[in-house]
Design a protein around this motif. Structure first.
Motif, PDB file in Angstrom:
ATOM      1  N   LYS A   7       1.749 -17.501  44.063  1.00 10.38           N
ATOM      2  CA  LYS A   7       2.535 -18.376  43.206  1.00 10.38           C
ATOM      3  C   LYS A   7       1.952 -18.283  41.803  1.00 10.38           C
ATOM      4  N   PRO A   8       2.433 -17.311  41.004  1.00 10.63           N
ATOM      5  CA  PRO A   8       1.836 -17.092  39.682  1.00 10.63           C
ATOM      6  C   PRO A   8       2.099 -18.266  38.735  1.00 10.63           C
ATOM      7  N   GLU A   9       1.232 -18.413  37.750  1.00 10.85           N
ATOM      8  CA  GLU A   9       1.471 -19.333  36.650  1.00 10.85           C
ATOM      9  C   GLU A   9       2.549 -18.746  35.731  1.00 10.85           C
ATOM     10  N   SER A  10       3.135 -19.612  34.917  1.00 16.47           N
ATOM     11  CA  SER A  10       4.187 -19.173  33.993  1.00 16.47           C
ATOM     12  C   SER A  10       3.582 -18.394  32.833  1.00 16.47           C
ATOM     13  N   LEU A  11       4.217 -17.296  32.465  1.00 13.04           N
ATOM     14  CA  LEU A  11       3.778 -16.515  31.313  1.00 13.04           C
ATOM     15  C   LEU A  11       4.074 -17.257  30.014  1.00 13.04           C
ATOM     16  N   PHE A  12       5.178 -18.021  29.986  1.00 13.06           N
ATOM     17  CA  PHE A  12       5.570 -18.817  28.819  1.00 13.06           C
ATOM     18  C   PHE A  12       5.680 -20.285  29.225  1.00 13.06           C
ATOM     19  N   ARG A  13       5.604 -21.169  28.205  1.00 13.05           N
ATOM     20  CA  ARG A  13       5.864 -22.583  28.409  1.00 13.05           C
ATOM     21  C   ARG A  13       6.843 -23.042  27.334  1.00 13.05           C
ATOM     22  N   PRO A  14       8.018 -23.556  27.712  1.00 10.94           N
ATOM     23  CA  PRO A  14       8.493 -23.734  29.085  1.00 10.94           C
ATOM     24  C   PRO A  14       8.717 -22.396  29.788  1.00 10.94           C
ATOM     25  N   GLU A  36     -13.700 -12.823  31.813  1.00 12.39           N
ATOM     26  CA  GLU A  36     -12.899 -13.337  32.921  1.00 12.39           C
ATOM     27  C   GLU A  36     -11.796 -14.241  32.377  1.00 12.39           C
ATOM     28  N   VAL A  37     -10.626 -14.138  32.996  1.00 11.68           N
ATOM     29  CA  VAL A  37      -9.460 -14.915  32.581  1.00 11.68           C
ATOM     30  C   VAL A  37      -9.005 -15.746  33.764  1.00 11.68           C
ATOM     31  N   THR A  38      -8.707 -17.011  33.522  1.00 14.80           N
ATOM     32  CA  THR A  38      -8.201 -17.878  34.581  1.00 14.80           C
ATOM     33  C   THR A  38      -6.682 -17.968  34.498  1.00 14.80           C
ATOM     34  N   ALA A  39      -6.034 -18.189  35.629  1.00 17.21           N
ATOM     35  CA  ALA A  39      -4.585 -18.365  35.642  1.00 17.21           C
ATOM     36  C   ALA A  39      -4.219 -19.573  34.793  1.00 17.21           C
ATOM     37  N   GLY A  40      -3.216 -19.408  33.935  1.00 22.75           N
ATOM     38  CA  GLY A  40      -2.793 -20.475  33.041  1.00 22.75           C
ATOM     39  C   GLY A  40      -3.505 -20.493  31.704  1.00 22.75           C
ATOM     40  N   GLN A  41      -4.505 -19.628  31.517  1.00 19.22           N
ATOM     41  CA  GLN A  41      -5.247 -19.583  30.250  1.00 19.22           C
ATOM     42  C   GLN A  41      -4.391 -18.989  29.145  1.00 19.22           C
ATOM     43  N   HIS A  42      -4.505 -19.527  27.930  1.00 18.64           N
ATOM     44  CA  HIS A  42      -3.853 -18.958  26.740  1.00 18.64           C
ATOM     45  C   HIS A  42      -4.523 -17.617  26.428  1.00 18.64           C
TER      46      HIS A  42
END
Length: 288
Positions: A74-81, A216-222
């Motif tokens: 379940k990936p995080e969103s690449l953009f918000r919204p 290292e990059v976390t899911a949801g990180q800018h």
């Protein structure tokens, strides 16, 4: 080892040769000098994938495992919204929008703004006439690479991007050639112990301040922002988002963004549909 015949399309000759991928160096050595020179100039990882396809094997041995892994996440969103829950417009490029300027035409910005949608979508696998130029040719075949290997998401310059998956920064690169990626990010991820990669092209000059190689990059990180014309290769602001199951022999922070139609089965294994991560509805890629 049977030499390859000297013919315009060496990709087709490789596929038909029934040689094993590990025999590629011997195959090159056995071939006539002009053929050998053309083969040596190509990405050897791509040639090995074509040989596997010719034998009926998986073009990239790890691709099925990576695809199954992505389907389970379940990936995080690449953009918000999130693009998946927003209004979008499919930006098809072969005459479907008669008044749409080219993505490399500055008039495109005003045209897209007038469409009154948050995001424009460039589709995976589209055969784009814009790529039928010498820049997308190579010595192995007269065929141009015209099939789009990523999904493009158009939004205003400066729009933030967020990591859909955890990973590690493999490359931060400025690919400066006209109509190249401009500022580029490649992340390495893991499907259990198996590596795979995501590419984000046409980014802003804020990239080096946000990340560093090896971080290292976390899911949801800018992780990046959309670049403007002067910094993104000369395109309307957007991200070219792509998955790679294998980096082939590309080690300089760049990767093919388009592939050959005649090798589409091979390219789909190397660069599967990015919608495995973006999770857009089918309507995002078609006109109403």
């Amino acid at each position: 080892m049977q030499p390859l015949p000297d013919q315009p399309d060496l990709y087709a000759a490789l596929r038909a040769s029934k040689a094993a991928p590990e025999d590629l160096p011997a195959l090159i050595a056995a071939s006539p000098a002009p053929v050998a020179a053309r083969l040596r100039a190509a990405d050897q990882g791509l040639l090995r994938a074509i040989l596997r396809a010719g034998l009926g094997q998986s073009e990239i041995a790890t691709a099925p495992h990576i695809i199954a892994h992505l389907q389970s996440l379940k990936p995080e969103s690449l953009f918000r919204p999130d693009v998946a829950s927003s209004r979008t417009l499919a930006l098809l490029t072969n005459g479907e929008h008669p008044g749409m300027p080219a993505f490399s035409d500055r008039a495109f910005d005003a045209w897209l703004k007038a469409q009154n949608v948050p995001y424009g979508i460039g589709t995976y696998g589209e055969d784009r006439s814009v790529y039928r130029t010498a820049q997308f040719a190579d010595a192995i075949s007269p065929e141009r690479r015209t099939r789009h290997l990523g999904i493009d998401v158009f939004a205003p310059a400066g729009t933030p991007l967020y990591a859909p998956l955890p990973g590690r920064v493999l490359h931060l690169t400025y690919n400066a050639d006209p109509l190249d990626y401009g500022h580029t990010l490649i992340l390495e991820h893991r499907a259990e112990a198996t590596p795979f990669y995501t590419l984000y092209g046409h980014l802003a000059g804020t990239l080096p301040a946000l990340l560093r190689p090896g971080a290292e990059v976390t899911a949801g990180q800018h992780i990046a922002d959309l670049g403007d014309w002067h910094e993104n290769g000369g395109w309307a602001p957007h991200v070219h988002f792509q998955i790679m199951t294998d980096m082939l022999d590309q080690r300089a922070g760049n990767f093919y963004g388009v592939g050959h139609s005649s090798l589409w089965d091979v390219w789909q294994a190397i660069c599967p549909d990015p919608n495995l991560i973006l999770r857009l509805s089918e309507s995002a890629f078609t006109l109403p």
